[in-house]
Design a protein around this motif. Structure first.
Motif, PDB file in Angstrom:
ATOM      1  N   LEU A 253      13.778  31.082 -47.096  1.00 34.27           N
ATOM      2  CA  LEU A 253      13.544  30.317 -48.321  1.00 34.27           C
ATOM      3  C   LEU A 253      12.699  31.182 -49.249  1.00 34.27           C
ATOM      4  CD1 LEU A 253      13.832  27.629 -49.873  1.00 34.27           C
ATOM      5  CD2 LEU A 253      11.656  26.929 -48.844  1.00 34.27           C
ATOM      6  N   THR A 254      13.240  31.478 -50.427  1.00 31.90           N
ATOM      7  CA  THR A 254      12.634  32.460 -51.328  1.00 31.90           C
ATOM      8  C   THR A 254      12.478  31.882 -52.724  1.00 31.90           C
ATOM      9  OG1 THR A 254      13.678  34.268 -50.095  1.00 31.90           O
ATOM     10  CG2 THR A 254      12.903  34.756 -52.325  1.00 31.90           C
ATOM     11  N   LEU A 255      11.374  32.236 -53.367  1.00 35.29           N
ATOM     12  CA  LEU A 255      11.167  31.923 -54.780  1.00 35.29           C
ATOM     13  C   LEU A 255      10.936  33.237 -55.515  1.00 35.29           C
ATOM     14  CD1 LEU A 255      10.770  29.835 -57.064  1.00 35.29           C
ATOM     15  CD2 LEU A 255       8.309  29.862 -56.510  1.00 35.29           C
ATOM     16  N   THR A 256      11.755  33.502 -56.536  1.00 33.21           N
ATOM     17  CA  THR A 256      11.617  34.722 -57.321  1.00 33.21           C
ATOM     18  C   THR A 256      11.547  34.390 -58.808  1.00 33.21           C
ATOM     19  OG1 THR A 256      14.027  35.011 -57.410  1.00 33.21           O
ATOM     20  CG2 THR A 256      12.832  36.182 -55.672  1.00 33.21           C
ATOM     21  N   GLY A 257      10.983  35.315 -59.549  1.00 31.00           N
ATOM     22  CA  GLY A 257      11.087  35.287 -60.997  1.00 31.00           C
ATOM     23  C   GLY A 257      12.166  36.278 -61.397  1.00 31.00           C
ATOM     24  N   ASP A 258      13.230  35.788 -62.044  1.00 28.08           N
ATOM     25  CA  ASP A 258      14.377  36.620 -62.381  1.00 28.08           C
ATOM     26  C   ASP A 258      14.442  36.879 -63.880  1.00 28.08           C
ATOM     27  OD1 ASP A 258      14.939  36.189 -59.700  1.00 28.08           O
ATOM     28  OD2 ASP A 258      17.099  36.118 -60.046  1.00 28.08           O
TER      29      ASP A 258
ATOM     30  N   PHE B 221      11.965  39.335 -58.541  1.00 30.50           N
ATOM     31  CA  PHE B 221      10.899  39.728 -57.622  1.00 30.50           C
ATOM     32  C   PHE B 221      10.094  38.484 -57.266  1.00 30.50           C
ATOM     33  CE2 PHE B 221       6.585  41.142 -56.627  1.00 30.50           C
ATOM     34  CZ  PHE B 221       6.859  42.068 -55.631  1.00 30.50           C
ATOM     35  N   GLY B 222       9.797  38.315 -55.975  1.00 28.66           N
ATOM     36  CA  GLY B 222       9.038  37.143 -55.560  1.00 28.66           C
ATOM     37  C   GLY B 222       8.632  37.211 -54.102  1.00 28.66           C
ATOM     38  N   TYR B 223       8.699  36.057 -53.426  1.00 26.99           N
ATOM     39  CA  TYR B 223       8.173  35.960 -52.066  1.00 26.99           C
ATOM     40  C   TYR B 223       9.049  35.020 -51.243  1.00 26.99           C
ATOM     41  CZ  TYR B 223       4.793  35.482 -48.279  1.00 26.99           C
ATOM     42  OH  TYR B 223       4.179  35.497 -47.055  1.00 26.99           O
ATOM     43  N   SER B 224       9.283  35.388 -49.985  1.00 29.06           N
ATOM     44  CA  SER B 224      10.021  34.539 -49.049  1.00 29.06           C
ATOM     45  C   SER B 224       9.012  33.766 -48.197  1.00 29.06           C
ATOM     46  CB  SER B 224      10.941  35.388 -48.164  1.00 29.06           C
ATOM     47  OG  SER B 224      11.959  35.973 -48.933  1.00 29.06           O
ATOM     48  N   PHE B 225       8.893  32.474 -48.461  1.00 28.54           N
ATOM     49  CA  PHE B 225       7.921  31.630 -47.764  1.00 28.54           C
ATOM     50  C   PHE B 225       8.349  31.350 -46.327  1.00 28.54           C
ATOM     51  CE2 PHE B 225       7.428  30.850 -52.268  1.00 28.54           C
ATOM     52  CZ  PHE B 225       6.056  30.929 -52.427  1.00 28.54           C
ATOM     53  N   ILE B 226       9.656  31.282 -46.108  1.00 22.54           N
ATOM     54  CA  ILE B 226      10.205  31.165 -44.757  1.00 22.54           C
ATOM     55  C   ILE B 226      11.140  32.340 -44.550  1.00 22.54           C
ATOM     56  CG2 ILE B 226      11.650  29.800 -43.207  1.00 22.54           C
ATOM     57  CD1 ILE B 226      10.698  27.303 -44.669  1.00 22.54           C
ATOM     58  N   HIS B 227      10.954  33.077 -43.471  1.00 20.97           N
ATOM     59  CA  HIS B 227      11.799  34.228 -43.177  1.00 20.97           C
ATOM     60  C   HIS B 227      11.782  34.455 -41.674  1.00 20.97           C
ATOM     61  CE1 HIS B 227      12.477  38.829 -43.258  1.00 20.97           C
ATOM     62  NE2 HIS B 227      13.632  38.203 -43.176  1.00 20.97           N
ATOM     63  N   ASN B 228      12.761  33.875 -41.010  1.00 16.21           N
ATOM     64  CA  ASN B 228      12.840  34.047 -39.560  1.00 16.21           C
ATOM     65  C   ASN B 228      14.269  34.373 -39.164  1.00 16.21           C
ATOM     66  OD1 ASN B 228      14.264  31.542 -39.434  1.00 16.21           O
ATOM     67  ND2 ASN B 228      12.309  30.439 -39.375  1.00 16.21           N
TER      68      ASN B 228
ATOM     69  N   SER C  56       7.027  30.498 -39.071  1.00 15.14           N
ATOM     70  CA  SER C  56       8.339  30.554 -39.706  1.00 15.14           C
ATOM     71  C   SER C  56       8.575  31.858 -40.427  1.00 15.14           C
ATOM     72  CB  SER C  56       8.489  29.388 -40.699  1.00 15.14           C
ATOM     73  OG  SER C  56       7.619  29.562 -41.807  1.00 15.14           O
ATOM     74  N   SER C  57       7.557  32.690 -40.582  1.00 16.47           N
ATOM     75  CA  SER C  57       7.692  33.948 -41.299  1.00 16.47           C
ATOM     76  C   SER C  57       7.395  35.114 -40.365  1.00 16.47           C
ATOM     77  CB  SER C  57       6.744  33.976 -42.501  1.00 16.47           C
ATOM     78  OG  SER C  57       7.066  32.937 -43.400  1.00 16.47           O
ATOM     79  N   ALA C  58       8.423  35.552 -39.669  1.00 15.58           N
ATOM     80  CA  ALA C  58       8.253  36.665 -38.745  1.00 15.58           C
ATOM     81  C   ALA C  58       8.057  37.956 -39.535  1.00 15.58           C
ATOM     82  CB  ALA C  58       9.488  36.781 -37.846  1.00 15.58           C
ATOM     83  N   LEU C  59       7.345  38.904 -38.924  1.00 14.73           N
ATOM     84  CA  LEU C  59       7.056  40.170 -39.597  1.00 14.73           C
ATOM     85  C   LEU C  59       8.187  41.158 -39.335  1.00 14.73           C
ATOM     86  CD1 LEU C  59       3.238  40.540 -38.890  1.00 14.73           C
ATOM     87  CD2 LEU C  59       4.351  39.772 -40.987  1.00 14.73           C
ATOM     88  N   PHE C  60       9.300  41.005 -40.078  1.00 15.97           N
ATOM     89  CA  PHE C  60      10.372  41.987 -39.996  1.00 15.97           C
ATOM     90  C   PHE C  60      11.031  42.098 -41.365  1.00 15.97           C
ATOM     91  CE2 PHE C  60      12.470  37.989 -39.208  1.00 15.97           C
ATOM     92  CZ  PHE C  60      13.740  38.116 -39.767  1.00 15.97           C
ATOM     93  N   ALA C  61      11.468  43.300 -41.685  1.00 13.44           N
ATOM     94  CA  ALA C  61      12.134  43.555 -42.963  1.00 13.44           C
ATOM     95  C   ALA C  61      13.631  43.306 -42.818  1.00 13.44           C
ATOM     96  CB  ALA C  61      11.869  44.975 -43.422  1.00 13.44           C
ATOM     97  N   GLU C  62      14.261  42.999 -43.935  1.00 14.97           N
ATOM     98  CA  GLU C  62      15.685  42.678 -43.875  1.00 14.97           C
ATOM     99  C   GLU C  62      16.349  42.944 -45.219  1.00 14.97           C
ATOM    100  OE1 GLU C  62      17.849  39.161 -41.705  1.00 14.97           O
ATOM    101  OE2 GLU C  62      17.095  38.436 -43.639  1.00 14.97           O
ATOM    102  N   ASN C  63      17.572  43.454 -45.156  1.00 14.83           N
ATOM    103  CA  ASN C  63      18.440  43.563 -46.322  1.00 14.83           C
ATOM    104  C   ASN C  63      19.606  42.603 -46.127  1.00 14.83           C
ATOM    105  OD1 ASN C  63      17.176  45.874 -47.733  1.00 14.83           O
ATOM    106  ND2 ASN C  63      17.756  46.988 -45.883  1.00 14.83           N
ATOM    107  N   ALA C  64      20.099  42.040 -47.226  1.00 18.73           N
ATOM    108  CA  ALA C  64      21.229  41.128 -47.129  1.00 18.73           C
ATOM    109  C   ALA C  64      22.058  41.194 -48.409  1.00 18.73           C
ATOM    110  CB  ALA C  64      20.756  39.698 -46.889  1.00 18.73           C
ATOM    111  N   PHE C  65      23.362  41.012 -48.229  1.00 15.91           N
ATOM    112  CA  PHE C  65      24.271  40.854 -49.354  1.00 15.91           C
ATOM    113  C   PHE C  65      24.714  39.400 -49.410  1.00 15.91           C
ATOM    114  CE2 PHE C  65      24.725  45.403 -48.500  1.00 15.91           C
ATOM    115  CZ  PHE C  65      24.623  45.925 -49.783  1.00 15.91           C
ATOM    116  N   HIS C  66      24.876  38.883 -50.630  1.00 18.05           N
ATOM    117  CA  HIS C  66      25.368  37.530 -50.838  1.00 18.05           C
ATOM    118  C   HIS C  66      26.592  37.594 -51.749  1.00 18.05           C
ATOM    119  CE1 HIS C  66      20.978  36.996 -50.032  1.00 18.05           C
ATOM    120  NE2 HIS C  66      21.452  36.083 -49.200  1.00 18.05           N
ATOM    121  N   PHE C  67      27.646  36.869 -51.384  1.00 14.14           N
ATOM    122  CA  PHE C  67      28.875  36.827 -52.173  1.00 14.14           C
ATOM    123  C   PHE C  67      29.307  35.370 -52.312  1.00 14.14           C
ATOM    124  CE2 PHE C  67      28.906  40.679 -49.551  1.00 14.14           C
ATOM    125  CZ  PHE C  67      28.988  41.668 -50.518  1.00 14.14           C
TER     126      PHE C  67
END
Length: 199
Positions: free
Chosen positions: A107-112, A95-102, A15-26
C-alpha cells in the motif's frame, strides 16, 4: 489502551518487511477531467488508456515510480457545437512511501506529477490540449504468486495548461487558417487497475 496501541504498532511494523523490490504494472486507466478556460472555454475529458509503470520500493519503504498511458477518448467543450474524438498520451513520475510492504501486499502513497496531451480533429477543426498535473496517488498491489498479482491506483490531480484550436475557413481570397489558444486549469481523476509483475 497502551496494549492496544502497542499491538497496532506491532502490526504496522510487521507489515513492512525490510526488502527492496521492483515491479511492473500493466492495465487500463479511465481518466476523467473537468477544466475551466480563462475566457469561459470550459470543457471536460474522458478516456480509456493502456497504462504501464515501473515502481521501485527501497528497503525502508521509500518509493519511486515512472508511468505512461496512451489511449483514446472524448473532449467535450461546454458551449461547443460538437465533441472531439482525441488521442491521449500521458507521462508522469511519483515519489512517496509504502506504508505496507510485505510478501503479499503493498500500500503506497505518492505525490505524482506529469504531462497529459490530447489531440484530435473534426469538421476541419484541430484541437490540442496540453495539461501539466500534480497531486496524490494511492496504490495497492496484492500478490497472488511471487511474481504475479493485481493492482489498483487512484490519483486526484490539479492541472494547468492550454488548449489550441486550429480551423480552416473560406475567404474571398481562398482558404485560410486561424489558430486560437487559451490557458485553462482544472482537476483530473485517474483510476487504474490491472496486473502486477514483481521482480
Amino acid at each position: 489502551m497502551k496494549k492496544l496501541i502497542a499491538l497496532a504498532a506491532a502490526i504496522l511494523l510487521s507489515s513492512s518487511a525490510l526488502f527492496a523490490e521492483n515491479a511492473f504494472h500493466f492495465g487500463l486507466g479511465i481518466p476523467v477531467g473537468s477544466y475551466s478556460g480563462n475566457d469561459d472555454g470550459d470543457f471536460s475529458t474522458s478516456a480509456v488508456d493502456f497504462y504501464a509503470d515501473w515502481t521501485r520500493i527501497a528497503e525502508r519503504g521509500f518509493t519511486f515510480n515512472l508511468n505512461f498511458a496512451a489511449g483514446s477518448g472524448t473532449l467535450k467543450p461546454k458551449d461547443g457545437n460538437f465533441d472531439f474524438d482525441v488521442d491521449n498520451f500521458a507521462f508522469g513520475a511519483g515519489f512517496g512511501y509504502s506504508f505496507i510492504h510485505n510478501e503479499k501486499m503493498t500500500l503506497t502513497l505518492t505525490g505524482d506529477l506529469g504531462i497529459d496531451i490530447l489531440s484530435g480533429s473534426k469538421n476541419s477543426v484541430d484541437i490540442t490540449n496540453i495539461e501539466f498535473y500534480i497531486g496524490p496517488k494511492i496504490s495497492f498491489t496484492y500478490k497472488i504468486f511471487s511474481h504475479f498479482g493485481l493492482f489498483a491506483n487512484a490519483g486526484l490531480y490539479g492541472t494547468a495548461g492550454s488548449a489550441s484550436v486550429t480551423s480552416d475557413y473560406i475567404t474571398l481570397y481562398g482558404k485560410s487558417t486561424r489558430t486560437e489558444s487559451e490557458g485553462n486549469s482544472g482537476i483530473c481523476f485517474r483510476p487504474e487497475f490491472g496486473i502486477a509483475v514483481p521482480l
